[in-house]
Write an enzyme that holds these catalytic residues in place. Structure first.
Site, PDB file in Angstrom:
ATOM      1  N   HIS A  21       0.816  -1.215   0.000  1.00 43.09           N
ATOM      2  CA  HIS A  21       0.000   0.000   0.000  1.00 43.09           C
ATOM      3  C   HIS A  21       0.844   1.256   0.000  1.00 43.09           C
ATOM      4  CE1 HIS A  21      -3.722  -2.345   1.235  1.00 43.09           C
ATOM      5  NE2 HIS A  21      -3.896  -1.852   0.035  1.00 43.09           N
ATOM      6  N   ARG A  25     -12.351  -2.786 -19.949  1.00 41.01           N
ATOM      7  CA  ARG A  25     -12.150  -4.232 -20.104  1.00 41.01           C
ATOM      8  C   ARG A  25     -12.982  -4.940 -19.035  1.00 41.01           C
ATOM      9  NH1 ARG A  25      -6.660  -2.387 -21.709  1.00 41.01           N
ATOM     10  NH2 ARG A  25      -6.017  -3.592 -23.517  1.00 41.01           N
ATOM     11  N   ARG A  71     -16.566  -3.175 -23.081  1.00 43.67           N
ATOM     12  CA  ARG A  71     -16.369  -4.341 -23.938  1.00 43.67           C
ATOM     13  C   ARG A  71     -16.901  -5.572 -23.208  1.00 43.67           C
ATOM     14  NH1 ARG A  71     -10.357  -6.009 -25.459  1.00 43.67           N
ATOM     15  NH2 ARG A  71     -10.233  -6.662 -23.301  1.00 43.67           N
ATOM     16  N   GLU A 101      -9.828  -6.609 -34.310  1.00 46.96           N
ATOM     17  CA  GLU A 101      -8.546  -7.073 -33.772  1.00 46.96           C
ATOM     18  C   GLU A 101      -8.096  -8.382 -34.426  1.00 46.96           C
ATOM     19  OE1 GLU A 101      -8.898  -7.619 -29.507  1.00 46.96           O
ATOM     20  OE2 GLU A 101     -10.939  -8.359 -29.696  1.00 46.96           O
ATOM     21  N   ASN A 156      -3.308  -4.562 -30.312  1.00 44.79           N
ATOM     22  CA  ASN A 156      -2.469  -5.568 -29.638  1.00 44.79           C
ATOM     23  C   ASN A 156      -2.691  -6.937 -30.278  1.00 44.79           C
ATOM     24  OD1 ASN A 156      -2.168  -3.371 -27.950  1.00 44.79           O
ATOM     25  ND2 ASN A 156      -3.586  -4.148 -26.405  1.00 44.79           N
ATOM     26  N   ASP A 157      -3.971  -7.302 -30.392  1.00 45.57           N
ATOM     27  CA  ASP A 157      -4.270  -8.593 -31.013  1.00 45.57           C
ATOM     28  C   ASP A 157      -4.127  -8.530 -32.525  1.00 45.57           C
ATOM     29  OD1 ASP A 157      -4.740 -10.514 -29.010  1.00 45.57           O
ATOM     30  OD2 ASP A 157      -6.591  -9.482 -28.464  1.00 45.57           O
ATOM     31  N   ARG A 200       1.798 -12.445 -28.551  1.00 46.33           N
ATOM     32  CA  ARG A 200       2.043 -11.214 -27.785  1.00 46.33           C
ATOM     33  C   ARG A 200       2.576 -11.497 -26.382  1.00 46.33           C
ATOM     34  NH1 ARG A 200      -4.114  -8.822 -26.813  1.00 46.33           N
ATOM     35  NH2 ARG A 200      -3.252  -7.685 -25.081  1.00 46.33           N
ATOM     36  N   CYS A 246      -8.055   1.400 -29.712  1.00 42.94           N
ATOM     37  CA  CYS A 246      -7.939   1.251 -28.260  1.00 42.94           C
ATOM     38  C   CYS A 246      -6.769   0.356 -27.859  1.00 42.94           C
ATOM     39  CB  CYS A 246      -9.242   0.745 -27.643  1.00 42.94           C
ATOM     40  SG  CYS A 246      -9.673  -0.913 -28.170  1.00 42.94           S
TER      41      CYS A 246
END
Ligand code: PEP
Ligand code: MG
Length: 567
Positions: free
Chosen positions: A187, A293, A329, A427, A450-451, A461, A498
């Site tokens: 923390h 997400r 999503r 994607e 990314n994909d 990836r 995105c």
């Protein structure tokens, strides 16, 4: 000059004197108390006082807009209500010990229990119990911890810092923080990040004789210079000045539009994982959320989240960020994101396997729970619903059919449903190449680079071994992005990005030239990206584009001899 390494938690440069911070050590009376009832009362009053302190710290953090850190103190206050902990301390007192003795042994035993757990998250909670033990002892010994920081601005160096110690510090006197212990999951690390304070942990060489010495903490290189030479002072002072200038310039961009010098507007949105990121969206002035997400709502849950649990999470985000558009999503589970309660089979090739929309369409009851939660939440803000891993039109049609089924069910039940946009992730190369076929089905596309890069270049990836082959600027990927944007626009479907590539400053101009409508990036990248957009000037590019299209038009008008002949 001496240089010592650590692990960096927060970047940045801190320059100043060192103050060694020592957590007070108390001499505990090991003997039997004269009056057990008086010790029990002392324990109870200390417990109530520390709980009040934790609640006050919670209020302070909430007032300062630090919801994440406020949660730490809320949890501390709750720990002090724990019957097992209270009973074990009271039992120690009843066995003939002082309140201080009982707090030391009772809280240590609870901390040990956390320390022995397998989960690193719970292991890190032992630090919270020790923190509470120290606060209890401070109260029992009547100690004033604030005086430990000194009165001059300093880089604080400590064995470790408990969250309640860190938050009590006077921030105007705090230049940086270095600890010998600590973990990036602790923390204190969370607090340091929320304060944006240059911080090193695991600096094993800290020594008492650093106290009062001049030093520079270099967060970028994860080191601290004790009595640095002039060359280092000059170099790092210049870096610090540059950082401050950049930070101030970025703050100026809050409230400004993301528009190029020649007038092209782009929406700059943020990517988030759940309600805990609401503040980051607001603080970084994101114009919306381009990717929530939602699988993190599932990953954070030990069991399949109910419709109500999901509804609460979505509603919280939509309400807090209204009237901004929030694109949620639908669940993208599978591949690297696995969940025990989903009972998914092990696959040889999970990235090409049973994931995301494929799971949802094969398990309609599971999918419909999420769709109903989303539709219910749509009444509380401006919602976009986005389907991941699409390759074919029939998948989009099936998703829309199920969504419509849920909407009708809710209508029949008398539950209010608001307006919403529908979109898909682009994607996969299949989706990018069929974008003209998919666009009429949806309001927007969002490019998941990314994909898209993984599937276009056949580069896993997740694999660190393929670094040499991975090219995020691969021409094939850039071409698919451009063609998707063009296809979307042919059908009045707006197009965003995105994936991580959206935040790559070396591509901002290229994406603007392609005509992207929205870029959704991690919250910290929102203002730098807005800066890039505002610095871009595409007037020359536009002039050239206009000339080219004029030339094309006149070519089509049959030039020269044949043109004159057929006039
Ligand atoms: C993407 O693939 O670019 C994307 C944004 O989704 P994720 O990274 O969650 O797979
Ligand atoms: Mg993806």
């Amino acid at each position: 000059m001496q240089v010592f390494q650590g692990i960096k938690i927060v970047n940045g440069i801190a320059i100043g004197k060192i103050k060694i911070y020592k957590t007070p050590v108390y001499e505990i009376n090991e003997g039997a108390p004269a009056d057990v009832d008086a010790e029990l009362a002392k324990f109870e009053s200390a417990r109530v006082k520390v709980q009040e302190q934790q609640n006050a710290l919670y209020d302070k953090e909430m007032k300062d807009g630090h919801k994440d850190t406020a949660g730490i103190f809320e949890a501390h206050a709750l720990m002090l209500d724990d019957d097992d902990l209270i009973d074990s301390c009271k039992e120690i007192i009843s066995d003939g010990h002082t309140a201080e003795f009982a707090v030391r042994d009772g809280f240590e035993a609870a901390a040990e229990m956390f320390r022995n757990m397998d989960d690193p998250y719970f292991q890190a909670r032992s630090a919270d119990v020790i923190d509470l033990k120290n606060s209890m002892l401070d109260v029992l010994f009547g100690n004033d911890t604030e005086s430990l920081q000194g009165t001059e601005p300093a880089i604080l160096v400590a064995e470790d810092m408990a969250p309640s110690e860190t938050v009590k510090l006077d921030k105007s006197l705090l230049l940086g923080l270095v600890t010998r212990q600590g973990s990036s999951n602790s923390h204190t690390a969370i607090l340091a990040r929320s304060m944006n304070l240059p911080t090193l942990i695991q600096c094993k060489d800290i020594a008492d004789d650093w106290d009062g010495k001049f030093a520079i903490l270099d967060g970028y290189n994860a080191c601290i210079y004790i009595e640095p030479e002039q060359k280092i002072i000059d170099e790092l002072s210049a870096k610090q000045a540059e950082d401050r200038k950049k930070e101030a310039e970025l703050q100026q961009l809050k409230g400004k539009t993301s528009v190029t010098k020649d007038g092209q507007k782009v929406r700059v949105y943020a990517n988030i994982g759940g309600p805990k990121d609401i503040n980051a969206v607001i603080e970084n002035d994101a114009e919306g959320v381009g990717l929530f997400r939602s699988e993190f709502v599932y990953l954070n849950s030990k069991t399949d989240p109910t419709e109500d649990e999901q509804f609460e999470a979505y509603k919280k985000v939509l309400e807090a960020l209204a009237p901004r558009l929030v694109i949620i999503r639908t669940c993208d589970i599978g591949a690297d994101k696995t969940i025990d309660y989903m009972n998914l089979d092990k696959e040889d090739n999970p990235a090409l396997g049973f994931r995301a929309i494929r799971i949802c369409l094969k398990r309609p009851e599971f999918f419909k729970r999420q769709l109903r939660a989303l539709l219910r939440a749509s009444a509380f803000g401006n919602l976009g619903i986005m389907f991941p891993m699409i390759i074919s039109r029939w998948e989009v049609e099936s998703c829309k059919k199920l969504l419509e089924e849920c909407r009708k069910e809710l209508e029949y039940e008398g539950v209010k449903v608001g307006k919403y946009e529908i979109g898909i992730m682009i994607e996969t190369p299949a989706a990018a190449l069929c974008a003209d076929d998919l666009a009429p089905e949806v309001d927007f596309f969002s490019l998941g680079t990314n994909d898209l890069t993984q599937y276009t270049c056949a580069i896993d990836r997740q694999s660190a071994n393929l670094e040499d082959f991975a090219d995020t600027h691969h021409p094939a990927v850039l071409r698919l992005i451009r063609e998707t944007i063009e296809a979307g626009h042919r059908h009045n479907t707006w197009v965003g990005i995105c994936g991580e590539l959206g935040a790559d400053p070396t591509l901002t101009e290229e994406f603007l030239k392609m005509g992207v409508d929205e870029l959704s990036v991690n919250p910290k990248s929102v203002l730098p990206l807005r800066g890039n957009i505002r610095n871009a000037d595409l007037s020359e590019f536009r002039k050239k584009q206009a000339q080219e299209s004029q030339a094309q038009d006149s070519n089509q008008q049959v030039p020269g001899f044949w043109g004159r002949l057929f006039k």
